[in-house]
Scaffold this active site. Sequence first.
Site, PDB file in Angstrom:
ATOM      1  N   TYR A 105     -15.851   1.849  -7.812  1.00 38.39           N
ATOM      2  CA  TYR A 105     -14.363   1.631  -7.657  1.00 38.39           C
ATOM      3  C   TYR A 105     -13.680   2.070  -9.008  1.00 38.39           C
ATOM      4  O   TYR A 105     -12.718   2.678  -8.988  1.00 38.39           O
ATOM      5  CB  TYR A 105     -13.889   0.252  -7.085  1.00 38.39           C
TER       6      TYR A 105
ATOM      7  N   SER B  47      -6.015   2.392 -11.807  1.00 43.94           N
ATOM      8  CA  SER B  47      -6.053   0.971 -11.776  1.00 43.94           C
ATOM      9  C   SER B  47      -6.408   0.612 -13.132  1.00 43.94           C
ATOM     10  O   SER B  47      -7.150   1.593 -14.008  1.00 43.94           O
ATOM     11  CB  SER B  47      -7.213   0.571 -10.919  1.00 43.94           C
TER      12      SER B  47
HETATM   13  N1  LIG Z   1      -3.793  -4.247  -5.208  1.00 47.71           N
HETATM   14  C1  LIG Z   1      -4.623  -4.154  -6.239  1.00 47.71           C
HETATM   15  O1  LIG Z   1      -4.809  -5.390  -6.998  1.00 47.71           O
HETATM   16  C2  LIG Z   1      -4.651  -2.942  -6.843  1.00 47.71           C
HETATM   17  C3  LIG Z   1      -4.484  -1.885  -6.140  1.00 47.71           C
HETATM   18  N2  LIG Z   1      -4.594  -0.321  -6.625  1.00 47.71           N
HETATM   19  C4  LIG Z   1      -4.804   0.728  -5.844  1.00 47.71           C
HETATM   20  O2  LIG Z   1      -3.267   0.808  -5.094  1.00 47.71           O
HETATM   21  C5  LIG Z   1      -3.365   1.594  -3.990  1.00 47.71           C
HETATM   22  C6  LIG Z   1      -3.013   0.704  -2.818  1.00 47.71           C
HETATM   23  O3  LIG Z   1      -3.538  -0.456  -2.786  1.00 47.71           O
HETATM   24  P1  LIG Z   1      -2.919  -1.739  -2.064  1.00 47.71           P
HETATM   25  O4  LIG Z   1      -1.478  -1.185  -1.612  1.00 47.71           O
HETATM   26  O5  LIG Z   1      -3.126  -2.844  -3.087  1.00 47.71           O
HETATM   27  O6  LIG Z   1      -3.918  -1.961  -0.973  1.00 47.71           O
HETATM   28  P2  LIG Z   1      -3.698  -1.860   0.638  1.00 47.71           P
HETATM   29  O7  LIG Z   1      -5.114  -2.312   1.300  1.00 47.71           O
HETATM   30  O8  LIG Z   1      -2.835  -2.940   0.867  1.00 47.71           O
HETATM   31  O9  LIG Z   1      -3.282  -0.586   1.232  1.00 47.71           O
HETATM   32  C7  LIG Z   1      -4.136   0.568   0.925  1.00 47.71           C
HETATM   33  C8  LIG Z   1      -3.385   1.628   1.701  1.00 47.71           C
HETATM   34  O10 LIG Z   1      -4.363   2.788   1.688  1.00 47.71           O
HETATM   35  C9  LIG Z   1      -4.299   3.402   3.104  1.00 47.71           C
HETATM   36  N3  LIG Z   1      -5.842   3.944   3.063  1.00 47.71           N
HETATM   37  C10 LIG Z   1      -6.866   3.539   2.733  1.00 47.71           C
HETATM   38  N4  LIG Z   1      -8.121   4.423   3.366  1.00 47.71           N
HETATM   39  C11 LIG Z   1      -7.242   5.321   3.521  1.00 47.71           C
HETATM   40  C12 LIG Z   1      -7.883   6.642   4.146  1.00 47.71           C
HETATM   41  N5  LIG Z   1      -8.972   7.115   4.304  1.00 47.71           N
HETATM   42  N6  LIG Z   1      -6.720   7.520   4.685  1.00 47.71           N
HETATM   43  C13 LIG Z   1      -5.478   7.329   4.668  1.00 47.71           C
HETATM   44  N7  LIG Z   1      -4.982   6.346   4.034  1.00 47.71           N
HETATM   45  C14 LIG Z   1      -5.875   5.154   3.510  1.00 47.71           C
HETATM   46  C15 LIG Z   1      -4.206   2.190   3.764  1.00 47.71           C
HETATM   47  O11 LIG Z   1      -3.750   2.613   5.214  1.00 47.71           O
HETATM   48  P3  LIG Z   1      -4.583   2.569   6.449  1.00 47.71           P
HETATM   49  O12 LIG Z   1      -5.625   1.551   6.329  1.00 47.71           O
HETATM   50  O13 LIG Z   1      -3.463   2.717   7.517  1.00 47.71           O
HETATM   51  O14 LIG Z   1      -5.299   4.077   6.322  1.00 47.71           O
HETATM   52  C16 LIG Z   1      -3.318   1.346   3.368  1.00 47.71           C
HETATM   53  O15 LIG Z   1      -2.016   1.837   3.652  1.00 47.71           O
HETATM   54  C17 LIG Z   1      -5.043   1.925  -3.919  1.00 47.71           C
HETATM   55  O16 LIG Z   1      -5.175   3.233  -4.168  1.00 47.71           O
HETATM   56  C18 LIG Z   1      -5.803   0.890  -4.730  1.00 47.71           C
HETATM   57  O17 LIG Z   1      -6.900   1.396  -5.228  1.00 47.71           O
HETATM   58  C19 LIG Z   1      -4.758  -0.472  -8.057  1.00 47.71           C
HETATM   59  C20 LIG Z   1      -4.570  -1.456  -8.754  1.00 47.71           C
HETATM   60  C21 LIG Z   1      -4.536  -2.684  -8.303  1.00 47.71           C
HETATM   61  O1  LIG Z   2      -7.536  -1.932  -8.710  1.00 47.80           O
HETATM   62  C1  LIG Z   2      -7.580  -3.134  -8.331  1.00 47.80           C
HETATM   63  C2  LIG Z   2      -7.477  -4.170  -9.546  1.00 47.80           C
HETATM   64  S1  LIG Z   2      -8.896  -4.712  -9.982  1.00 47.80           S
HETATM   65  O2  LIG Z   2      -9.352  -5.477  -8.620  1.00 47.80           O
HETATM   66  O3  LIG Z   2      -9.922  -3.731 -10.183  1.00 47.80           O
HETATM   67  O4  LIG Z   2      -8.558  -5.702 -10.973  1.00 47.80           O
END
Ligand SMILES: NC(=O)C1=CN([C@@H]2O[C@H](COP(=O)(O)OP(=O)(O)OC[C@H]3O[C@@H](n4cnc5c(N)ncnc54)[C@H](OP(=O)(O)O)[C@@H]3O)[C@@H](O)[C@H]2O)C=CC1
Ligand SMILES: O=CCS(=O)(=O)O
Length: 252
Positions: A152, A139
């Site tokens: 985070y 991120s």
């Molecule tokens: N959206 C944003 O602004 C950004 C997101 N990210 C990163 O990208 C990745 C995906 O996030 P994003 O798609 O945005 O968020 P979402 O919340 O839409 O998706 C997150 C996914 O992670 C899974 N997950 C969470 N905890 C667990 C666990 N303990 N075991 C297995 N699966 C898990 C969830 O599945 P389930 O709940 O079914 O387990 C879900 O499929 C993350 O690592 C996030 O930190 C990075 C930068 C920016």
């Molecule tokens: O990882 C997610 C992006 S932000 O919320 O930290 O800007």
Amino acid sequence: MSDIVLITGATSGFGRAAARRFAEAGWSLILTGRRAERLEDIEKELSGKVPVHTAVLDVRDAEAVKEVVAALPEGFRAVKALINNAGLALAPEPAPKADLADWHTMIDTNITGLVNVTHALLPTLIETGAGASIVNLGSVAGQWPYPGSHVYGASKAFVQQFTYNLRCDLQGTGVRVTDIAPGMAETEFTLVRTGGDQAASDKLYGDTTPLEAEDIAELIFYTVSLPAHVNVNRLEVMPTRQAWSAFAVDRD
Ligand SMILES: NC(=O)C1=CN([C@@H]2O[C@H](COP(=O)(O)OP(=O)(O)OC[C@H]3O[C@@H](n4cnc5c(N)ncnc54)[C@H](OP(=O)(O)O)[C@@H]3O)[C@@H](O)[C@H]2O)C=CC1
Ligand SMILES: O=CCS(=O)(=O)O
């Protein structure tokens, strides 16, 4: 035989969009996440196009991770790409107000979970060799500090450094490692971070143009599809309408 990708957190956001992108290109899919119903939905959607294997998996559970990898069915064993996407932010309030349990959950998921899955799949990826990939979802928060990011952002800094360190140890194996570091992207991320506050999520993504899950899915696919001799170390990507803020100064 088609190439095989394993995606963690394929039930939402980037992971689900990546599943669709890889399916479009004919890859076989191993899709994991904790929500069984969501996995069933995505399997129903994509299994008419490509072979799909799903496994309910909490990446924090190292034993469960090992079992899922050991139980991969014939046709899904020679994994070529691992997308370490499962992750979350919690506790948007400043550090002194954050719950310790939320800090632990972020560390357990974003660090321990990612390490669990990587460790379990390294032998397979090394066997696949040239052209194999590990893509870790970092991120911008791993590089740039902001209020409320505390654990985070620190967990995503781990993702970046682990990516670089893995690259050193995997040199000579042909396995590529990439940290994709997105900025603001509209997924369920903020809903999770705020404990289900839809209004807060709508407000954050409203009146601007955030990244979409499909943007990141495209970058993941691009990274993995480059020629085997090309390793993208880190890709930082923001919405055009997002940039950094000024330093904060405490005044009398
Ligand atoms: N959206 C944003 O602004 C950004 C997101 N990210 C990163 O990208 C990745 C995906 O996030 P994003 O798609 O945005 O968020 P979402 O919340 O839409 O998706 C997150 C996914 O992670 C899974 N997950 C969470 N905890 C667990 C666990 N303990 N075991 C297995 N699966 C898990 C969830 O599945 P389930 O709940 O079914 O387990 C879900 O499929 C993350 O690592 C996030 O930190 C990075 C930068 C920016
Ligand atoms: O990882 C997610 C992006 S932000 O919320 O930290 O800007």
